[in-house]
Write a protein that holds these residues in place. Structure first.
Motif, PDB file in Angstrom:
ATOM      1  N   UNK A  34       0.651  85.051 -15.718  1.00  0.00           N
ATOM      2  CA  UNK A  34       1.219  83.756 -16.100  1.00  0.00           C
ATOM      3  C   UNK A  34       0.294  82.579 -15.827  1.00  0.00           C
ATOM      4  N   UNK A  35      -0.898  82.815 -15.316  1.00  0.00           N
ATOM      5  CA  UNK A  35      -1.834  81.717 -15.057  1.00  0.00           C
ATOM      6  C   UNK A  35      -2.507  81.279 -16.355  1.00  0.00           C
ATOM      7  N   UNK A  36      -3.035  80.066 -16.355  1.00  0.00           N
ATOM      8  CA  UNK A  36      -3.662  79.536 -17.560  1.00  0.00           C
ATOM      9  C   UNK A  36      -4.897  80.322 -17.973  1.00  0.00           C
ATOM     10  N   UNK A  37      -5.551  80.988 -17.025  1.00  0.00           N
ATOM     11  CA  UNK A  37      -6.739  81.762 -17.356  1.00  0.00           C
ATOM     12  C   UNK A  37      -6.439  83.255 -17.441  1.00  0.00           C
ATOM     13  N   UNK A  38      -5.162  83.625 -17.586  1.00  0.00           N
ATOM     14  CA  UNK A  38      -4.775  85.028 -17.677  1.00  0.00           C
ATOM     15  C   UNK A  38      -4.862  85.517 -19.119  1.00  0.00           C
ATOM     16  N   UNK A  39      -4.675  86.823 -19.272  1.00  0.00           N
ATOM     17  CA  UNK A  39      -4.857  87.469 -20.575  1.00  0.00           C
ATOM     18  C   UNK A  39      -4.042  86.833 -21.704  1.00  0.00           C
ATOM     19  N   UNK A  40      -2.750  86.494 -21.516  1.00  0.00           N
ATOM     20  CA  UNK A  40      -2.007  85.890 -22.639  1.00  0.00           C
ATOM     21  C   UNK A  40      -2.652  84.608 -23.161  1.00  0.00           C
ATOM     22  N   UNK A  41      -3.095  83.757 -22.242  1.00  0.00           N
ATOM     23  CA  UNK A  41      -3.729  82.509 -22.662  1.00  0.00           C
ATOM     24  C   UNK A  41      -5.047  82.785 -23.374  1.00  0.00           C
ATOM     25  N   UNK A  42      -5.795  83.770 -22.901  1.00  0.00           N
ATOM     26  CA  UNK A  42      -7.076  84.106 -23.540  1.00  0.00           C
ATOM     27  C   UNK A  42      -6.860  84.673 -24.942  1.00  0.00           C
ATOM     28  N   UNK A  43      -5.849  85.536 -25.091  1.00  0.00           N
ATOM     29  CA  UNK A  43      -5.564  86.092 -26.412  1.00  0.00           C
ATOM     30  C   UNK A  43      -5.135  84.993 -27.376  1.00  0.00           C
ATOM     31  N   UNK A  94      -5.815  81.802 -27.206  1.00  0.00           N
ATOM     32  CA  UNK A  94      -6.951  80.924 -27.495  1.00  0.00           C
ATOM     33  C   UNK A  94      -7.893  81.564 -28.516  1.00  0.00           C
ATOM     34  N   UNK A  95      -8.033  82.885 -28.445  1.00  0.00           N
ATOM     35  CA  UNK A  95      -8.864  83.592 -29.417  1.00  0.00           C
ATOM     36  C   UNK A  95      -8.252  83.505 -30.805  1.00  0.00           C
ATOM     37  N   UNK A 144     -14.144  85.770 -29.900  1.00  0.00           N
ATOM     38  CA  UNK A 144     -13.756  86.666 -28.800  1.00  0.00           C
ATOM     39  C   UNK A 144     -14.568  86.363 -27.541  1.00  0.00           C
ATOM     40  N   UNK A 145     -15.901  86.333 -27.680  1.00  0.00           N
ATOM     41  CA  UNK A 145     -16.783  86.160 -26.527  1.00  0.00           C
ATOM     42  C   UNK A 145     -16.519  84.849 -25.795  1.00  0.00           C
ATOM     43  N   UNK A 146     -16.105  83.817 -26.526  1.00  0.00           N
ATOM     44  CA  UNK A 146     -15.872  82.512 -25.923  1.00  0.00           C
ATOM     45  C   UNK A 146     -14.725  82.528 -24.924  1.00  0.00           C
ATOM     46  N   UNK A 147     -13.890  83.560 -24.960  1.00  0.00           N
ATOM     47  CA  UNK A 147     -12.724  83.611 -24.085  1.00  0.00           C
ATOM     48  C   UNK A 147     -12.756  84.800 -23.133  1.00  0.00           C
ATOM     49  N   UNK A 148     -13.958  85.322 -22.902  1.00  0.00           N
ATOM     50  CA  UNK A 148     -14.176  86.365 -21.900  1.00  0.00           C
ATOM     51  C   UNK A 148     -14.829  85.730 -20.685  1.00  0.00           C
ATOM     52  N   UNK A 149     -14.335  86.058 -19.516  1.00  0.00           N
ATOM     53  CA  UNK A 149     -14.907  85.550 -18.274  1.00  0.00           C
ATOM     54  C   UNK A 149     -15.746  86.641 -17.634  1.00  0.00           C
TER      55      UNK A 149
END
Length: 336
Positions: free
Chosen positions: A33-42, A44-45, A309-314
């Protein structure tokens, strides 16, 4: 010339983001549920790709969960969620201002994809009843006044639990091979059943606008088992026969340079350990979308969205919350 973008992405077990289905209210688990968690990354992609129509594989098991994801992170999409697939369902998202109408295909029109058929999936030369592991999700859209049917597919996985250990054990290798072949036979018959449906549709209406897209769990060329045992792959079956070129579908990702034509990277231990890049996710368009008028594929628009995709990988993306998913999205643009 208006255009719409259609894309496909495997969400990598989105169901694991949420509380159990037995709980009345759908909620994100605290770890997702964090802003940098998987749902937010998906999300954003997806937003970076800018697609008006988005097919998702491995979507959550409940509409309330998908609505939670869409409402909290995307906002301007409506969706259909399949009723098959257990904890890895299929979904189609669309922006209502980009399509004239959207409806699930009628059962009687897609009975060949829903009903069981006979197939030999275990190599014993006996035909048994078989059905899709995840029945394709078929949605009829109207875009710019033109009908478009979208078939979202996610073929049977070829994953085998503890597969590496079985393969590397001389005593158990044959058991692994037997299981691997059974999985691939299942993928193969699902691909053939899909192609039979497409042949019937394209034969009845040569101008039909149809897109088949999703995770086919199969890439170009032949892997070890397809090369030595089955002698064919599934993607070729779905694309169509050289003996009926007027019915053959075009693969949108042929527009992508060969060195970028992959959606997944993983270590394959068969026949020898090696990192491999495979194009497991596909977009195929019917002959009716290859004309010069009406709804049609934009030349050169087939894509694997690596940059988005790459832009949202940490970092290296090893942790689930450090990546949007484990598959790069694919897509194509249509003009009308």
């Amino acid at each position: 010339m208006p255009t719409v973008r259609v894309c496909s992405i495997n969400g990598e077990w989105m169901n694991r983001w949420f509380t159990r289905d037995a709980e009345a209210t759908a909620q994100f688990l605290p770890s997702f549920s964090a802003e940098d968690a998987a749902p937010a990354r998906l999300a954003a992609t997806i937003e970076a790709i800018g697609a008006e129509i988005v097919a998702i594989q491995e979507a959550p098991s409940r509409e309330a969960e998908m609505q939670l994801f869409v409402g909290q992170y995307l906002g301007d999409y409506e969706f259909f969620l399949s009723d098959a697939g257990g904890q890895q369902k299929l979904a189609l998202l669309y922006k209502p201002d980009a399509v004239d109408s959207a409806a699930l295909a009628r059962h009687e029109d897609i009975a060949g994809l829903i009903d069981e058929w006979e197939a030999d999936v275990d190599g014993d030369a006996v035909l048994d009843g078989y059905g899709f592991t995840r029945t394709p999700l078929v949605v009829d859209l109207v875009v710019g006044g033109h009908p478009l049917q979208v078939v979202v597919a996610h073929m049977k996985s070829n994953f085998i639990n503890q597969g590496k250990e079985l393969w590397e054990s001389p005593a158990n290798r044959q058991a692994y091979i037997t299981s691997a072949l059974k999985n691939r036979r299942r993928i193969s018959t699902e691909g053939k059943r899909t192609r039979s449906y497409l042949d019937a549709r394209a034969s009845a209406d040569p101008g039909a606008a149809i897109i088949v897209l999703g995770d086919l769990n199969d890439g170009p060329g032949l892997d070890y088992f397809e090369d030595l045992y089955l002698t064919h792959n599934v993607t070729d079956i779905i694309a169509g026969s050289v003996f009926a070129p007027e019915l053959a579908f075009a693969h949108a990702q042929h527009d992508v340079p060969a060195d970028k034509r992959f959606t997944a990277e993983f270590e394959d231990f068969v026949p020898e350990p090696a990192m491999k890049r495979l194009l497991l996710d596909h977009v195929m368009v019917s002959p009716g979308l290859l004309g010069a008028n009406g709804l049609r594929k934009v030349d050169g628009s087939g894509a694997v969205y690596h940059a988005e995709y790459d832009a949202h990988v940490s970092g290296n993306g090893d942790d689930r919350n450090d990546r949007p998913t484990d598959h790069r999205p694919v897509g194509v643009d249509l003009a009308y």
